[in-house]
Scaffold this active site. Structure first.
Site: not given
Ligand code: PGA
Length: 241
Positions: A9, A11, A96, A98, A165, A171, A204
């Site tokens: 992803n 983003k 997601h 976000e 997730e 992140g 992560s």
């Molecule tokens: P990350 O993000 O691997 O940077 O933790 C995962 C995601 O948001 O799908």
């Protein structure tokens, strides 16, 4: 047997020019990938056409990062299935954390997106996950159960990916213990009631933890943010053992 799905992803990262450089480096690194897995990248909308010129590559599939529940209309900033299908897009990330956090995306909207994605011939990647406070209060199972029951209502589990997730692992560099993630993925499978549904872990994921994560019985793939932005690192993840 369930085929695993390794998805990146991106983003809000990567221009078309940067995507082209990435793909030129990345594609040779996944040329000999085993047949038990699929590789997916969700670039920003503007770079999807750069990707579609590589669709002849058998193992790289394109995902969008969102999808609307109508094919057209007065929905500023949204994107419809038919716009994506024209570019060979096969998957759509939905729900997601976000957009849930920054744009107050609800389980009801997420459900409408997932249902329409399936009706349009796309496979939704529906994200669920608890916050740190919810986990600390012992509410993780209850939150996941609500998100699965409301977000996946009337969806077809044979054309579905669910990404577990935990928000506190996204992140942050903090990965959920593989065994704990596996337990939640098993719960999701049980709630859906279809053994072959594909369930990913996300949060992560990196080259140093991918092999352990993929060795878990109920984890059928990963959704990767930061580590998918660098071709060697994502290729290592794609080539998990
Ligand atoms: P990350 O993000 O691997 O940077 O933790 C995962 C995601 O948001 O799908």
């Amino acid at each position: 047997m369930r085929k695993s799905v390794i998805a990146g992803n991106w983003k809000m990262h990567m221009t078309c020019a940067e995507s082209k450089i990435y793909l030129e480096e990345f594609l040779p690194l996944i040329r000999d990938i085993p047949n038990d897995r699929k590789i997916v990248i969700a670039p920003p909308f503007t770079a999807i056409s750069t990707f579609s010129s590589y669709t002849d590559f058998e193992y790289l599939n394109i995902s969008s990062q969102n999808i609307h529940w109508e094919d057209q209309g007065a929905f500023t900033a949204e994107i419809s299935p038919k716009m994506l299908l024209e570019h060979g897009v096969k998957y759509a990330i939905v729900g997601h954390s976000e957009p849930r956090k920054y744009f107050s995306e609800s389980d009801e909207q997420i459900n409408k997106r997932a249902v329409f994605a399936q009706a349009s011939g796309l496979t939704p990647i529906v994200c669920v996950g608890e916050s740190l406070e919810q986990r600390e209060r012992g509410e993780a199972d209850r939150v996941i159960t609500r998100q699965v029951e409301q977000g996946l209502e009337n969806t077809d589990p044979s054309n579905l990916i669910v990404a577990y997730e935990p928000i506190w692992a996204i992140g942050t560099g903090k990965t959920c213990e593989a065994r704990d993630a596996n337990k939640i993925c098993a719960l999701i499978r049980k709630l859906i009631g279809f053994n072959d549904v594909i369930i990913q872990y996300g949060g992560s994921v990196k080259p140093s933890n991918i092999d352990e994560i993929m060795s878990m019985s109920d984890i059928d793939g990963v959704l990767v943010g930061g580590s998918s932005l660098e071709p060697n690192s994502f290729a290592r993840i794609a080539n998990y053992e």
